[in-house]
Design a protein around this motif. Structure first.
Motif, PDB file in Angstrom:
ATOM      1  N   GLY A 105      27.078 -18.868 -10.729  1.00  0.00           N
ATOM      2  CA  GLY A 105      26.991 -18.556 -11.878  1.00  0.00           C
ATOM      3  C   GLY A 105      28.485 -17.595 -12.313  1.00  0.00           C
ATOM      4  N   LEU A 106      28.894 -17.102 -11.384  1.00  0.00           N
ATOM      5  CA  LEU A 106      30.793 -16.294 -11.854  1.00  0.00           C
ATOM      6  C   LEU A 106      31.424 -16.615 -11.778  1.00  0.00           C
ATOM      7  CD1 LEU A 106      31.587 -13.460 -12.499  1.00  0.00           C
ATOM      8  CD2 LEU A 106      32.221 -13.407  -9.840  1.00  0.00           C
ATOM      9  N   LEU A 107      31.336 -18.245 -11.268  1.00  0.00           N
ATOM     10  CA  LEU A 107      32.234 -19.385 -11.203  1.00  0.00           C
ATOM     11  C   LEU A 107      32.158 -19.772 -12.004  1.00  0.00           C
ATOM     12  CD1 LEU A 107      34.642 -20.541  -9.191  1.00  0.00           C
ATOM     13  CD2 LEU A 107      32.649 -21.854  -8.765  1.00  0.00           C
ATOM     14  N   ILE A 108      30.953 -20.139 -13.610  1.00  0.00           N
ATOM     15  CA  ILE A 108      31.029 -21.270 -14.527  1.00  0.00           C
ATOM     16  C   ILE A 108      31.549 -19.632 -15.126  1.00  0.00           C
ATOM     17  CG2 ILE A 108      28.629 -21.414 -15.455  1.00  0.00           C
ATOM     18  CD1 ILE A 108      27.449 -22.682 -13.521  1.00  0.00           C
ATOM     19  N   ILE A 109      31.437 -18.723 -15.534  1.00  0.00           N
ATOM     20  CA  ILE A 109      31.488 -17.490 -16.561  1.00  0.00           C
ATOM     21  C   ILE A 109      33.166 -17.059 -16.589  1.00  0.00           C
ATOM     22  CG2 ILE A 109      31.335 -15.010 -16.606  1.00  0.00           C
ATOM     23  CD1 ILE A 109      28.697 -15.150 -16.031  1.00  0.00           C
ATOM     24  N   ILE A 110      33.747 -17.462 -14.905  1.00  0.00           N
ATOM     25  CA  ILE A 110      35.662 -17.452 -14.960  1.00  0.00           C
ATOM     26  C   ILE A 110      35.869 -18.669 -15.640  1.00  0.00           C
ATOM     27  CG2 ILE A 110      37.040 -17.592 -13.160  1.00  0.00           C
ATOM     28  CD1 ILE A 110      35.230 -15.799 -11.158  1.00  0.00           C
ATOM     29  N   ALA A 111      35.411 -19.773 -15.002  1.00  0.00           N
ATOM     30  CA  ALA A 111      35.749 -21.363 -16.095  1.00  0.00           C
ATOM     31  C   ALA A 111      35.519 -20.940 -17.044  1.00  0.00           C
ATOM     32  CB  ALA A 111      35.446 -22.526 -15.104  1.00  0.00           C
ATOM     33  N   GLY A 112      34.758 -20.856 -17.777  1.00  0.00           N
ATOM     34  CA  GLY A 112      34.091 -20.638 -19.084  1.00  0.00           C
ATOM     35  C   GLY A 112      35.521 -20.053 -20.011  1.00  0.00           C
ATOM     36  N   VAL A 113      35.502 -18.785 -19.631  1.00  0.00           N
ATOM     37  CA  VAL A 113      36.401 -17.777 -20.092  1.00  0.00           C
ATOM     38  C   VAL A 113      38.496 -19.095 -20.275  1.00  0.00           C
ATOM     39  CG1 VAL A 113      37.947 -15.567 -20.080  1.00  0.00           C
ATOM     40  CG2 VAL A 113      35.312 -15.810 -20.172  1.00  0.00           C
ATOM     41  N   TRP A 114      37.965 -19.552 -18.993  1.00  0.00           N
ATOM     42  CA  TRP A 114      39.555 -19.816 -19.101  1.00  0.00           C
ATOM     43  C   TRP A 114      39.555 -21.026 -20.391  1.00  0.00           C
ATOM     44  CZ3 TRP A 114      40.173 -20.330 -13.324  1.00  0.00           C
ATOM     45  CH2 TRP A 114      40.898 -19.767 -12.724  1.00  0.00           C
ATOM     46  N   THR A 115      38.617 -21.833 -20.388  1.00  0.00           N
ATOM     47  CA  THR A 115      38.019 -22.907 -20.974  1.00  0.00           C
ATOM     48  C   THR A 115      38.650 -22.142 -23.136  1.00  0.00           C
ATOM     49  OG1 THR A 115      37.086 -24.243 -19.753  1.00  0.00           O
ATOM     50  CG2 THR A 115      36.603 -24.673 -22.020  1.00  0.00           C
ATOM     51  N   GLY A 116      38.142 -21.319 -22.552  1.00  0.00           N
ATOM     52  CA  GLY A 116      37.710 -20.360 -24.031  1.00  0.00           C
ATOM     53  C   GLY A 116      39.288 -20.241 -24.771  1.00  0.00           C
ATOM     54  N   VAL A 117      40.282 -20.047 -23.949  1.00  0.00           N
ATOM     55  CA  VAL A 117      41.704 -19.391 -23.678  1.00  0.00           C
ATOM     56  C   VAL A 117      41.986 -20.194 -24.190  1.00  0.00           C
ATOM     57  CG1 VAL A 117      43.658 -18.707 -22.622  1.00  0.00           C
ATOM     58  CG2 VAL A 117      41.301 -17.276 -21.733  1.00  0.00           C
ATOM     59  N   THR A 118      42.498 -21.739 -23.491  1.00  0.00           N
ATOM     60  CA  THR A 118      42.718 -22.687 -24.134  1.00  0.00           C
ATOM     61  C   THR A 118      42.098 -23.294 -25.482  1.00  0.00           C
ATOM     62  OG1 THR A 118      41.002 -24.506 -23.189  1.00  0.00           O
ATOM     63  CG2 THR A 118      42.909 -23.657 -21.802  1.00  0.00           C
ATOM     64  N   ILE A 119      40.934 -23.017 -25.381  1.00  0.00           N
ATOM     65  CA  ILE A 119      40.337 -23.484 -27.228  1.00  0.00           C
ATOM     66  C   ILE A 119      40.780 -22.485 -28.090  1.00  0.00           C
ATOM     67  CG2 ILE A 119      38.420 -23.675 -27.824  1.00  0.00           C
ATOM     68  CD1 ILE A 119      36.700 -24.872 -25.497  1.00  0.00           C
ATOM     69  N   SER A 150      40.779 -31.080 -22.244  1.00  0.00           N
ATOM     70  CA  SER A 150      40.915 -31.624 -20.848  1.00  0.00           C
ATOM     71  C   SER A 150      40.370 -30.463 -20.123  1.00  0.00           C
ATOM     72  CB  SER A 150      42.283 -31.674 -20.270  1.00  0.00           C
ATOM     73  OG  SER A 150      43.393 -30.759 -19.727  1.00  0.00           O
ATOM     74  N   THR A 151      40.483 -29.151 -20.119  1.00  0.00           N
ATOM     75  CA  THR A 151      39.813 -27.906 -19.350  1.00  0.00           C
ATOM     76  C   THR A 151      38.466 -28.105 -20.255  1.00  0.00           C
ATOM     77  OG1 THR A 151      42.223 -26.827 -19.539  1.00  0.00           O
ATOM     78  CG2 THR A 151      40.255 -25.540 -19.612  1.00  0.00           C
ATOM     79  N   THR A 152      38.210 -28.255 -20.547  1.00  0.00           N
ATOM     80  CA  THR A 152      36.743 -28.557 -20.894  1.00  0.00           C
ATOM     81  C   THR A 152      35.925 -29.006 -20.086  1.00  0.00           C
ATOM     82  OG1 THR A 152      36.824 -27.854 -23.840  1.00  0.00           O
ATOM     83  CG2 THR A 152      34.952 -29.064 -23.374  1.00  0.00           C
ATOM     84  N   LEU A 153      35.914 -30.210 -19.720  1.00  0.00           N
ATOM     85  CA  LEU A 153      35.804 -31.450 -18.968  1.00  0.00           C
ATOM     86  C   LEU A 153      35.520 -30.965 -17.907  1.00  0.00           C
ATOM     87  CD1 LEU A 153      37.727 -34.845 -20.796  1.00  0.00           C
ATOM     88  CD2 LEU A 153      35.117 -34.083 -20.787  1.00  0.00           C
ATOM     89  N   ALA A 154      37.111 -30.330 -17.443  1.00  0.00           N
ATOM     90  CA  ALA A 154      36.954 -30.157 -15.984  1.00  0.00           C
ATOM     91  C   ALA A 154      35.502 -28.673 -15.850  1.00  0.00           C
ATOM     92  CB  ALA A 154      38.131 -29.112 -15.779  1.00  0.00           C
ATOM     93  N   LEU A 155      35.424 -28.299 -17.089  1.00  0.00           N
ATOM     94  CA  LEU A 155      34.350 -27.014 -17.575  1.00  0.00           C
ATOM     95  C   LEU A 155      32.840 -28.078 -17.237  1.00  0.00           C
ATOM     96  CD1 LEU A 155      33.336 -24.446 -17.373  1.00  0.00           C
ATOM     97  CD2 LEU A 155      33.178 -24.793 -20.237  1.00  0.00           C
ATOM     98  N   VAL A 156      33.071 -28.814 -17.699  1.00  0.00           N
ATOM     99  CA  VAL A 156      31.186 -29.929 -17.684  1.00  0.00           C
ATOM    100  C   VAL A 156      31.801 -29.835 -15.984  1.00  0.00           C
ATOM    101  CG1 VAL A 156      30.496 -32.253 -18.338  1.00  0.00           C
ATOM    102  CG2 VAL A 156      31.732 -30.416 -20.186  1.00  0.00           C
ATOM    103  N   LEU A 157      32.528 -30.770 -15.425  1.00  0.00           N
ATOM    104  CA  LEU A 157      32.878 -30.584 -14.030  1.00  0.00           C
ATOM    105  C   LEU A 157      31.989 -29.582 -12.890  1.00  0.00           C
ATOM    106  CD1 LEU A 157      32.964 -33.387 -11.864  1.00  0.00           C
ATOM    107  CD2 LEU A 157      35.883 -32.230 -12.165  1.00  0.00           C
ATOM    108  N   VAL A 158      32.166 -28.715 -13.674  1.00  0.00           N
ATOM    109  CA  VAL A 158      32.411 -27.222 -13.015  1.00  0.00           C
ATOM    110  C   VAL A 158      31.017 -27.174 -12.830  1.00  0.00           C
ATOM    111  CG1 VAL A 158      32.425 -24.630 -12.945  1.00  0.00           C
ATOM    112  CG2 VAL A 158      33.876 -25.584 -13.247  1.00  0.00           C
ATOM    113  N   LEU A 159      30.066 -27.444 -13.663  1.00  0.00           N
ATOM    114  CA  LEU A 159      28.707 -27.642 -14.788  1.00  0.00           C
ATOM    115  C   LEU A 159      27.441 -28.515 -13.459  1.00  0.00           C
ATOM    116  CD1 LEU A 159      26.370 -26.143 -16.536  1.00  0.00           C
ATOM    117  CD2 LEU A 159      26.562 -27.678 -17.600  1.00  0.00           C
ATOM    118  N   VAL A 160      28.353 -29.572 -13.928  1.00  0.00           N
ATOM    119  CA  VAL A 160      27.794 -31.020 -12.665  1.00  0.00           C
ATOM    120  C   VAL A 160      27.456 -30.243 -10.913  1.00  0.00           C
ATOM    121  CG1 VAL A 160      27.960 -33.410 -12.325  1.00  0.00           C
ATOM    122  CG2 VAL A 160      27.936 -32.532 -14.336  1.00  0.00           C
TER     123      VAL A 160
END
Length: 126
Positions: A102-116, A13-23
């Motif tokens: 870009g910074l927002l994407i990096i922060i969301a990516g780190v949060w996604t990394g924590v869940t992965i 679910s966090t990865t899908l939310a990261l894709v939404l941030v990317l879009v």
């Protein structure tokens, strides 16, 4: 597999939310930078998953357990805040368009990394 693993569902679910941030950051950002934004998302997520265990060993910290425990049902509620915050981050470019996110994407990516990382700890215990 008799039941679904909650840590794996949290990572999905966090990865899908990261894709939404990317879009949303690509469509509503300053200029369309799909390749750069996708690279930032993948690099920050993979970098966290790959480098965090090495950093913890180097700093001699005890390994953290997975985010959601079967013995403590309240951990699922607290862990559910991760995808919620990433979804809120996906709404930021919609309400304030025209900026570089870009910074927002990096922060969301780190949060996604924590869940992965939490899901990987459950899938292959050490």
């Amino acid at each position: 597999m008799n039941r679904l693993e909650p840590n794996l569902l949290l990572a999905l679910s966090t990865t899908l939310a990261l894709v939404l941030v990317l879009v949303t950051s690509t469509f509503y950002g300053a200029e369309p930078r799909l390749l750069r934004n996708a690279f930032l998302a993948v690099a920050s997520t993979a970098g966290f998953v790959w480098l965090n265990p090495m950093l913890q060993r180097r700093m001699k910290q005890a390994p953290r357990p997975p985010m959601i425990h079967r013995d403590a049902p309240g951990t699922a509620v607290w862990a559910g805040l991760f995808p919620l915050f990433v979804i809120f981050a996906a709404a930021v470019p919609i309400f304030w368009p025209g900026h570089d996110y870009g910074l927002l994407i990096i922060i969301a990516g780190v949060w996604t990394g924590v869940t992965i990382e939490s899901a990987l700890k459950v899938l292959r215990p050490r």
